[in-house]
Design an enzyme around this catalytic site. Structure first.
Site: not given
Ligand code: ZN
Length: 434
Positions: A173, A108
């Site tokens: 994340e 992401d």
């Molecule tokens: Zn990162």
């Protein structure tokens, strides 16, 4: 020619191929989400990497976690599902007798807004002056491409490692760390891990944790254009002005932390608490009835409780702010309310671990720094180290100081050296079969 020299040359001569791989990853839209956002190209990206790694000889596992797979963690936002956002783990079996190694990266990326300030389309990467531009080139599709390419080149050269090599890509994340936690709970682990975040090729051996307290102060509404009697006689109380007392306390606490030895760390900044959002008041001619302040609080591994979470920090902050507020007669009788939301726990690993030494030496071997460091923010290595029994470090191309920017880029030379360094670290850590 020696084995390591062959690896270095194969990756150097594959420079174009490596740029092409990272460019493909950047072209997938994997913009980080709010909890309710629809999936984007996450599944396509994971399938693309899975196909490549399978072709290189790996056993590939792509799975969509269930909400209950990450349940029961204070790190997870409520209501999170993984529909359309699979995780991927590719395993190259070892010949036996060597330690295993996990290479991990998140797919992401933060939103590209304001897009109109970009020189080129953030999802159509292009090389200018030796740098590859595009959203995620630095954080961290560059690092992801490098770890995949390193594994491919080892396979192509017919190098069989003694220990298992796992290439793992996760979602979420940038928002919560949910993908990493789902991977850990799925059983992704190894004897050591390298997360290829943009560390400027320094070896990260820890990161801070974070808490997000929301503090609410109550006032008492009344006509703002009329003189008010004392509040003990029923007069209005301005919640915004009472919040100033709390803000003052927050500043004092931060100053105190900066001067305290137990808030210091050789590779991390001191604990911190930052007022980030404030809102108060209901009507222009009315004394505000309440005011709310949201803070971002960073804490060190040493300040975590015995289970590694921030409960001790929460107790300390609550006690400090209530004591400070009690000096104000209204707040003494109407104490601020502190709500603690998510807890993103910190971590650190022992810098004398073999993986740290292997990475420092591999970094040096490709002409990059051989230096210990840490991340003041947070990254997935914390999850693998804390909950996955995988002592993990960070090491990767470009510098996190330049992540999340307009015209984000990674130097192509960085990509080459990163793939080279990862391949050397894998060979040295896992050992090579006869
Ligand atoms: Zn990162």
């Amino acid at each position: 020619m020696g084995l390591e020299q062959r690896i270095l040359e194969a990756i150097e001569s594959g420079r174009e191929e490596l740029v092409e791989l990272v460019s493909r990853l950047v072209a997938f839209d994997t913009t980080a989400r709010e909890v309710d956002d629809q999936p984007r190209d996450e599944a396509d990206l994971q399938a693309y990497l899975g196909d490549r790694l399978r072709a290189a000889g790996a056993t590939v596992d792509i799975w969509e976690p269930l909400p209950q797979d990450v349940a029961g963690s204070r790190q997870m936002p409520p209501g999170l599902t993984f529909d359309g956002r699979p995780q991927m783990a590719a395993s190259f079996a070892g010949s036996g007798g060597g330690p295993s190694l996990l290479l991990n990266g998140h797919i992401d990326v933060v939103p590209s807004e304001p897009r109109n300030r970009w020189t080129s389309d953030p999802n159509r990467p292009e090389v200018r002056d030796g740098n590859l531009y595009g959203r995620g080139t630095c954080d961290m599709k560059g690092g992801v491409g490098c770890m995949v390419y390193a594994a491919e080149v080892l396979s192509r050269l017919g190098i069989r490692l003694r220990g298992e090599l796992i290439v793992n890509t996760v979602t979420d994340e940038e928002s919560s760390g949910a993908g990493g936690l789902a991977a850990v709970r799925h059983g992704v682990r190894a004897d050591a891990g390298i997360v290829t975040e943009p560390t400027a090729f320094e070896v990260w051996v820890g990161c801070r944790g974070s808490l997000s307290p929301t503090i609410t102060v109550e006032g008492r509404p009344g006509h703002a254009e009329m003189a008010q009697p004392h509040w003990r006689e029923g007069g209005a109380v301005n919640a915004i002005e009472k919040m100033a007392v709390v803000l003052d306390g927050v500043r004092s606490l931060r100053d105190e932390w900066r001067g305290r030895p137990d808030r210091r760390h050789p590779h991390l900044s001191p604990s911190d608490i930052v007022p980030a959002k404030i809102s108060g008041g209901e009507w222009i001619v009315t004394y505000p009835a309440s005011c709310t302040l949201a803070c971002e609080l960073m804490y060190l591994p040493a300040n975590a409780d015995q289970d590694g979470w921030g409960t001790r920090v929460e107790a300390e902050v609550t006690e400090f702010l209530l004591r400070r507020s009690a000096a104000d007669p209204w707040l003494a009788e109407h104490p601020p309310r502190i709500d603690w939301g998510l807890d993103i726990p910190p971590y650190e690993v022992d810098p004398s671990l073999p993986i740290v030494t292997a990475m420092l030496e591999a970094s040096d071997a490709v002409g990059e720094p051989s230096r210990l460091s840490g991340l003041d923010s947070w990254f997935d290595a914390a999850t693998f180290a804390r909950f996955g029994d995988t002592p993990s470090i960070g090491w990767g191309p470009r510098d996190i100081a330049w992540a999340h920017t307009v015209d984000e880029y990674v130097p192509v030379d960085d990509l080459v050296r990163c793939a080279q360094g990862l391949a050397l670290a894998a060979v040295r850590h896992c050992g090579v079969a006869e």
